[in-house]
Scaffold this motif. Structure first.
Motif, mmCIF file in Angstrom:
data_model
loop_
_atom_site.group_PDB
_atom_site.id
_atom_site.type_symbol
_atom_site.label_atom_id
_atom_site.label_comp_id
_atom_site.label_asym_id
_atom_site.label_seq_id
_atom_site.Cartn_x
_atom_site.Cartn_y
_atom_site.Cartn_z
ATOM 1 N N SER A 1 4.166 -0.348 -3.356
ATOM 2 C CA SER A 1 2.964 -0.892 -4.005
ATOM 3 C C SER A 1 2.264 -1.903 -3.112
ATOM 4 O O SER A 1 1.067 -2.141 -3.250
ATOM 5 C CB SER A 1 3.335 -1.549 -5.337
ATOM 6 O OG SER A 1 3.917 -2.823 -5.143
ATOM 7 N N GLY A 2 3.008 -2.501 -2.185
ATOM 8 C CA GLY A 2 2.411 -3.435 -1.238
ATOM 9 C C GLY A 2 1.948 -2.773 0.038
ATOM 10 O O GLY A 2 1.521 -3.452 0.975
ATOM 11 N N GLY A 3 2.047 -1.444 0.105
ATOM 12 C CA GLY A 3 1.563 -0.704 1.262
ATOM 13 C C GLY A 3 2.605 -0.361 2.288
ATOM 14 O O GLY A 3 2.291 0.231 3.319
ATOM 15 N N ALA A 4 3.859 -0.724 2.059
ATOM 16 C CA ALA A 4 4.918 -0.472 3.040
ATOM 17 C C ALA A 4 5.585 0.875 2.794
ATOM 18 O O ALA A 4 5.544 1.416 1.681
ATOM 19 C CB ALA A 4 5.958 -1.584 2.969
ATOM 20 N N ASP A 5 6.203 1.400 3.825
ATOM 21 C CA ASP A 5 7.021 2.603 3.718
ATOM 22 C C ASP A 5 8.482 2.154 3.746
ATOM 23 O O ASP A 5 8.975 1.699 4.778
ATOM 24 C CB ASP A 5 6.734 3.550 4.885
ATOM 25 C CG ASP A 5 7.521 4.852 4.792
ATOM 26 O OD1 ASP A 5 8.568 4.864 4.113
ATOM 27 O OD2 ASP A 5 7.101 5.847 5.397
ATOM 28 N N PRO A 6 9.198 2.262 2.635
ATOM 29 C CA PRO A 6 10.578 1.762 2.589
ATOM 30 C C PRO A 6 11.517 2.446 3.576
ATOM 31 O O PRO A 6 12.543 1.874 3.930
ATOM 32 C CB PRO A 6 11.004 2.048 1.143
ATOM 33 C CG PRO A 6 9.728 2.179 0.378
ATOM 34 C CD PRO A 6 8.738 2.761 1.330
ATOM 35 N N ASP A 7 11.182 3.653 4.015
ATOM 36 C CA ASP A 7 12.039 4.355 4.959
ATOM 37 C C ASP A 7 11.746 3.988 6.411
ATOM 38 O O ASP A 7 12.543 4.285 7.295
ATOM 39 C CB ASP A 7 11.901 5.871 4.780
ATOM 40 C CG ASP A 7 12.550 6.347 3.502
ATOM 41 O OD1 ASP A 7 13.622 5.827 3.151
ATOM 42 O OD2 ASP A 7 11.984 7.230 2.831
ATOM 43 N N ARG A 8 10.620 3.357 6.653
ATOM 44 C CA ARG A 8 10.246 3.025 8.028
ATOM 45 C C ARG A 8 10.146 1.522 8.282
ATOM 46 O O ARG A 8 10.527 1.044 9.356
ATOM 47 C CB ARG A 8 8.898 3.681 8.358
ATOM 48 C CG ARG A 8 8.333 3.240 9.696
ATOM 49 C CD ARG A 8 7.095 4.009 10.083
ATOM 50 N NE ARG A 8 6.441 3.386 11.229
ATOM 51 C CZ ARG A 8 5.459 3.942 11.917
ATOM 52 N NH1 ARG A 8 5.018 5.134 11.585
ATOM 53 N NH2 ARG A 8 4.917 3.318 12.935
ATOM 54 N N ASP A 9 9.673 0.792 7.294
ATOM 55 C CA ASP A 9 9.297 -0.601 7.531
ATOM 56 C C ASP A 9 10.397 -1.615 7.241
ATOM 57 O O ASP A 9 10.276 -2.778 7.617
ATOM 58 C CB ASP A 9 8.059 -0.945 6.703
ATOM 59 C CG ASP A 9 6.866 -0.086 7.105
ATOM 60 O OD1 ASP A 9 6.830 0.346 8.271
ATOM 61 O OD2 ASP A 9 5.994 0.158 6.250
#
Length: 368
Positions: A144-152
């Motif tokens: 929801s904050g624009g991040a990719d949980p698998d990459r960031d």
């Protein structure tokens, strides 16, 4: 007295209904001999349920679904006849991260990308199990904050009762875990609660009571009585006037040995950022809409393949029919009316494209 029923749980506040039912004689009142087994991890709980070492357990709903989908080995045969608690988790970060994410007093997710870009390496975040409400809600919030949980971020799994030590040691930047561990981190001065997970999904389902399907089929009367006793315990756990007694039970050094003050803070009437609800608003109802949301998130993160019939799996695991006689016997709801409660099941309210069911990650990549 019945033959022994083996019930597993972890050192968490939302294990309270089982602890209260045992300590207050509610199991004994319905003729049950319950033997509680305090387990070290969710994997232990799932394995012991799958292989019949435990008959029932306080369980993570996504883990029950994942086990039955074959996502952690051969497909298990487990059923969820009731929900046990709502809310209670917290996203906690170290003080450096808290300063970057909350500057100006605004919402943490508004600064998420800026903070992630400022980190020399991907920050490490812990959840208590891959297939947990904690992990799915943490991923949902990150996206929801624009991040990719698998990459960031770097995701790791750490048992709930050791996450505070890991944060204090600097081996993780943050975690999402159930009560009392967020409160413990703040009280020890090693971290700060960014938000309770009810800010992500109001009244979200948290723990459930899970039983082996074979045991349930072979012992319908025992299951009925077990559910009645737990329902009675849930009512007690929702009364603020009983919270000091319940916190003391959870702190028993011969039992869960949890920090008493932090437990009291998370119980109804407490002072924690995130409180647990056990009974009101039909918190005991195992809504298949909730199961479908969990399965949808597993599909979103490509853990679950497109061929899996999510509706069929939800109906296979979430067995409202097994609860009907117990809630009716307790005068809570007519058994025949249980399906109507599906219409009252709350889900997260998306407010941007990153929440869309088809979106895999966030809208932007940080690019470490």
């Amino acid at each position: 007295m019945s033959k022994p029923i083996r019930v597993g749980l972890l050192r968490l506040v939302d294990s309270a209904p089982v602890i209260v039912a045992q300590a207050n004689g509610l199991f004994r009142d319905v003729g049950l001999d319950v033997r509680i087994s305090i387990e070290p991890s969710w994997s232990n709980i799932a394995d012991k349920l799958t292989f019949g070492v435990l008959d029932a357990a306080v369980m993570l709903p996504p883990l029950a679904l994942a086990a039955c989908a074959g996502l952690r080995g051969p497909k298990a045969n487990l059923v969820v006849p009731m929900s046990l608690s709502q809310g209670g988790n917290a996203i906690v970060v170290n003080h450096q991260a808290a300063a970057g994410l909350t500057k100006g007093g605004s919402y943490p997710r508004l600064h998420l990308l800026e903070w992630l870009r400022s980190q020399p390496i991907r920050p490490r975040f812990a959840a208590v199990h891959t297939f947990s409400t904690h992990n799915l809600l943490l991923r949902y919030w990150l996206a929801s904050g624009g991040a990719d949980p698998d990459r960031d971020v770097e995701a790791v799994v750490i048992p709930s009762d050791t996450v505070v030590d890991a944060l204090a040691a600097g081996s993780i930047a943050g975690f999402c875990a159930g009560a009392p561990w967020g409160e413990v981190a703040e009280r020890q001065g090693v971290g700060r609660i960014l938000l309770g997970t009810s800010a992500i999904w109001p009244f979200h389902p948290e723990k459930c009571l899970c039983v082996g399907e074979r045991w349930a089929g072979a012992n319908p009367e025992l299951l009925h009585d077990l559910l009645r006793a737990v329902l009675r315990a849930q009512m007690r756990c929702d009364r603020a006037e009983d919270a000091p007694m319940i916190a003391a039970l959870l702190a028993d050094p011969n039992g869960l040995c949890l920090p008493e003050d932090a437990c009291r803070a998370a119980l109804p009437g407490g002072s924690a950022a995130e409180l647990i609800r056990f009974h009101t608003r039909e918190a005991w109802f195992p809504a298949r809409a909730h199961a479908l949301w969990f399965l949808g998130q597993m599909r979103r993160w490509r853990w679950l393949d497109e061929q899996t019939d999510r509706s069929a799996l939800a109906a296979q695991v979430y067995r409202q029919d097994l609860l009907g006689s117990a809630v009716e016997a307790e005068g809570l709801y007519p058994a025949a009316g249980l399906p109507a409660l599906e219409a009252t099941a709350m889900l997260p309210m998306p407010d941007d494209d990153s929440f869309a069911p088809g979106a895999r990650g966030g809208r932007y990549m940080v690019g470490h």
